[in-house]
Design an enzyme around this catalytic site. Structure first.
Site, PDB file in Angstrom:
ATOM      1  N   TYR A 136      -2.756  31.945   5.347  1.00 22.66           N
ATOM      2  CA  TYR A 136      -3.095  30.598   4.848  1.00 22.66           C
ATOM      3  C   TYR A 136      -4.062  29.949   5.850  1.00 22.66           C
ATOM      4  CZ  TYR A 136       1.393  31.374   2.395  1.00 22.66           C
ATOM      5  OH  TYR A 136       2.441  31.893   1.675  1.00 22.66           O
ATOM      6  N   CYS A 190       0.840  -1.194   0.000  1.00 27.82           N
ATOM      7  CA  CYS A 190       0.000   0.000   0.000  1.00 27.82           C
ATOM      8  C   CYS A 190       0.881   1.251   0.000  1.00 27.82           C
ATOM      9  CB  CYS A 190      -0.875  -0.039   1.251  1.00 27.82           C
ATOM     10  SG  CYS A 190      -1.845   1.437   1.499  1.00 27.82           S
ATOM     11  N   CYS A 241       4.315  21.976   7.171  1.00 25.94           N
ATOM     12  CA  CYS A 241       4.185  20.544   6.887  1.00 25.94           C
ATOM     13  C   CYS A 241       5.367  20.066   6.056  1.00 25.94           C
ATOM     14  CB  CYS A 241       2.860  20.242   6.204  1.00 25.94           C
ATOM     15  SG  CYS A 241       2.578  21.226   4.728  1.00 25.94           S
TER      16      CYS A 241
HETATM   17  N1  SAH Z   1      -4.373  26.755   8.657  1.00 30.64           N
HETATM   18  C1  SAH Z   1      -5.320  25.867   8.026  1.00 30.64           C
HETATM   19  C2  SAH Z   1      -4.963  25.475   6.593  1.00 30.64           C
HETATM   20  C3  SAH Z   1      -3.539  25.116   6.315  1.00 30.64           C
HETATM   21  S1  SAH Z   1      -3.286  24.324   4.772  1.00 30.64           S
HETATM   22  C4  SAH Z   1      -5.554  24.647   8.882  1.00 30.64           C
HETATM   23  O1  SAH Z   1      -4.787  24.363   9.809  1.00 30.64           O
HETATM   24  O2  SAH Z   1      -6.536  23.948   8.660  1.00 30.64           O
HETATM   25  C5  SAH Z   1      -2.713  25.642   3.753  1.00 30.64           C
HETATM   26  C6  SAH Z   1      -3.815  26.527   3.218  1.00 30.64           C
HETATM   27  O3  SAH Z   1      -3.213  27.536   2.393  1.00 30.64           O
HETATM   28  C7  SAH Z   1      -4.845  25.841   2.342  1.00 30.64           C
HETATM   29  O4  SAH Z   1      -6.114  26.110   2.869  1.00 30.64           O
HETATM   30  C8  SAH Z   1      -4.650  26.477   0.957  1.00 30.64           C
HETATM   31  O5  SAH Z   1      -5.862  26.613   0.244  1.00 30.64           O
HETATM   32  C9  SAH Z   1      -4.082  27.826   1.308  1.00 30.64           C
HETATM   33  N2  SAH Z   1      -3.252  28.507   0.286  1.00 30.64           N
HETATM   34  C10 SAH Z   1      -2.446  27.964  -0.645  1.00 30.64           C
HETATM   35  N3  SAH Z   1      -1.784  28.926  -1.321  1.00 30.64           N
HETATM   36  C11 SAH Z   1      -2.177  30.113  -0.803  1.00 30.64           C
HETATM   37  C12 SAH Z   1      -1.834  31.485  -1.076  1.00 30.64           C
HETATM   38  N4  SAH Z   1      -0.952  31.799  -2.026  1.00 30.64           N
HETATM   39  N5  SAH Z   1      -2.421  32.443  -0.333  1.00 30.64           N
HETATM   40  C13 SAH Z   1      -3.316  32.130   0.645  1.00 30.64           C
HETATM   41  N6  SAH Z   1      -3.679  30.856   0.931  1.00 30.64           N
HETATM   42  C14 SAH Z   1      -3.115  29.866   0.225  1.00 30.64           C
END
Ligand code: SAH
Length: 513
Positions: free
Chosen positions: A355, A83, A467
């Protein structure tokens, strides 16, 4: 070295994707010829067959374990090797955690240029029970060459489906769900030869099954992804019969699960804190495109609500099939608590959450701050964030939709017209001088324009949730040149048995000289 040659080597190190690394000793050379071996554990002595030979390294297939490493364990899952999901399940959990901690340390030192990064790092926070932690599963559905239905997972890097009986990182309710659905789909396929989707021809109906469980509420969502508009396919006059029988099938699966926890109540409930499951939402998702993307844009609810509810700490979140939501709720709470601890809020601070997704971090911070601004690129996520703020009676947050590297600089320059951002938040200028900025970017890290803007905003503290330790280290180095120093690092294991690792890093502004 040639392809198909066989060698005996000792695995000395662990690679980026969890693979073992060893060397073929060549007379006279100091280091030997590097070989990467999937499924080998550091400390193993193995026999490998070279399958791809490059100038300075090769990939080897594990043929035999001659002497197992002291860190090698028998994976709980019989499909672990085939997997694509759990790359390091054959490694003892303590060793997995050590590997992830070292991966972060190594990136911070090598890429971030931080000497002795280990001194700034807290011990990794792992899970007490590193199993059954995922709240979301996506099972591909297909037919094998004999026409039997397969529901499960893709074998590593392929699209051939491994049939799943039980997945040990998912919620255990998935076991009866898949079992009952396999029978349900087999019956439908028998009556109507092209009920199951075929990726190659693009014909057939059922493509994927998505499940989500609210761990804090026990609410279950099942969404069937289909290449059509209805579950009945062409058998239009029987639309209701199909929907009703699917719901009956899923209800039976939930009943089986709930009665099984009743007989083993102490055992399961104490170790994994399982709730009884309630079938809360059943939907279909329409995806008629011949692509690798699992979900289409449209969902139709056929039973119950359009969403399930879950909690992170005291905040409630509505989750629909298309929403982004963290997949390990237990460790998400741990991760956010670290971010809150590092933000060190007293109540009168202005904070940005870059983000922000559906606002999970923003809302957690808002309870301890004066005002939180969130920015996120996906419009639906911003809608969810606003609704989540209302649902939790949190008024001191404002959300912007757009790319952080465009929206935040525009806000700083006063160039956000209310036409572009339909929110009064753009007129509130206190966000120009924040005390704390939190970033939680995708794997590619922060855009350099955003980092320049953060420098201009000059927060006292920058909390970086990451991450991917390599891009974290790159950005930490850039912020170092802008006067921010790493003062604390926490590593959280959110994805036990995979090679992924989450990091929270506190950067503090150095006092001006
Ligand atoms: N903080 C949130 C999401 C983290 S994941 C949590 O913990 O749940 C990263 C996020 O960044 C995603 O929701 C994605 O849609 C967003 N993202 C990606 N590129 C971006 C950009 N250039 N500007 C703003 N947001 C962005």
């Amino acid at each position: 070295m040639k392809k198909d040659e066989i060698y005996e080597i000792i695995i000395e190190d662990i690679g980026n994707d969890g693979e073992g690394i060893g060397h073929i000793k060549i007379d006279g050379s100091e280091n030997g010829f590097t070989v990467f071996v999937k499924d080998a554990v550091v400390g193993d002595t193995v026999r490998v067959k070279l399958i791809k030979v490059k100038k300075t390294y090769a990939y080897g297939r594990l043929m035999e374990i001659i002497r197992p490493s002291e860190y090698r364990v028998e994976p709980i899952c019989t499909n672990a090797r085939r997997c694509g999901g759990c790359a390091i399940m054959q490694m003892d959990y303590e060793k997995q955690k050590e590997y992830k901690w070292n991966k972060v340390k190594d990136c911070l030192e090598r890429i971030g240029g931080i000497a002795d990064a280990g001194k700034l790092m807290e011990p990794i926070i792992g899970m007490e029970v590193p199993y059954n932690y995922r709240n979301k599963m996506q099972f591909p559905v297909g037919l094998d060459k004999d026409g039997n239905i397969r529901i499960g997972f893709y074998a590593g890097r392929t699209h051939s489906i491994i049939d799943m009986e039980e997945c040990h990182i998912g919620h255990p309710v998935n076991t009866p769900i898949v079992k009952h659905l396999r029978k349900w789909l087999t019956d439908r396929q028998g009556k109507n030869g092209d009920y199951i989707y075929n990726e190659i021809t693009g014909k057939g109906l059922v493509r994927h099954i998505l499940t989500r469980v609210g761990f804090a509420t026990g609410e279950l969502m099942v969404c069937m992804v289909i290449n059509g508009d209805r579950l009945c396919g062409k058998d239009k006059k029987n639309a209701k019969v199909y929907n009703d029988s699917l719901i009956e099938c899923l209800s039976k699966a939930v009943e089986d699960f709930n009665s099984s926890i009743k007989c083993k109540e102490d055992e399961i409930c104490n170790s994994n804190k399982l709730e009884k499951i309630k079938l809360t939402s059943v939907s279909i998702n329409i995806n008629k495109e011949n692509t690798n993307k699992i979900l289409g844009d449209k969902c139709v609810t056929i039973y119950g609500q359009d969403y399930i509810t879950d909690y992170i700490g005291e905040n409630a979140f509505c989750i629909s099939p298309l929403s982004f939501y963290q997949v390990n709720p237990t460790q998400t709470k741990v991760l956010y608590d670290k971010a809150i601890e590092y933000a060190n809020l007293k109540g009168d601070e202005i904070v940005w959450d870059m983000y922000c997704g559906i606002g999970t971090i923003s809302l957690s911070l808002a309870r301890a701050a004066k005002k939180v601004y969130g920015v996120e690129i996906v419009p639906q996520a911003i809608e969810d964030a606003k609704n989540n703020a209302k649902k939790n009676n949190i008024a001191n947050v404002g959300f912007f939709c757009g790319k952080a590297e465009e929206v935040v600089p525009a806000y700083m320059k006063g160039e956000l017209s209310s036409g572009r951002i339909s929110d009064s938040v753009s007129e509130d200028l206190s966000g120009r001088t924040p005390d704390v900025v939190v970033v939680d970017p995708p794997r590619k890290g922060c855009d350099s324009i955003l980092l320049d803007t953060i420098e201009m905003m000059a927060p006292k503290r920058l909390v970086y949730v990451s991450c991917d330790p390599a891009t974290l280290a790159r950005d930490v180095k850039i912020m170092g040149e802008k006067g921010y120093k790493v003062s604390k690092v926490a590593v959280v294991d959110q994805f036990c048995h995979s090679t992924h690792v989450e990091t929270v890093c506190l950067l503090s502004r150095k006092a001006p000289v």
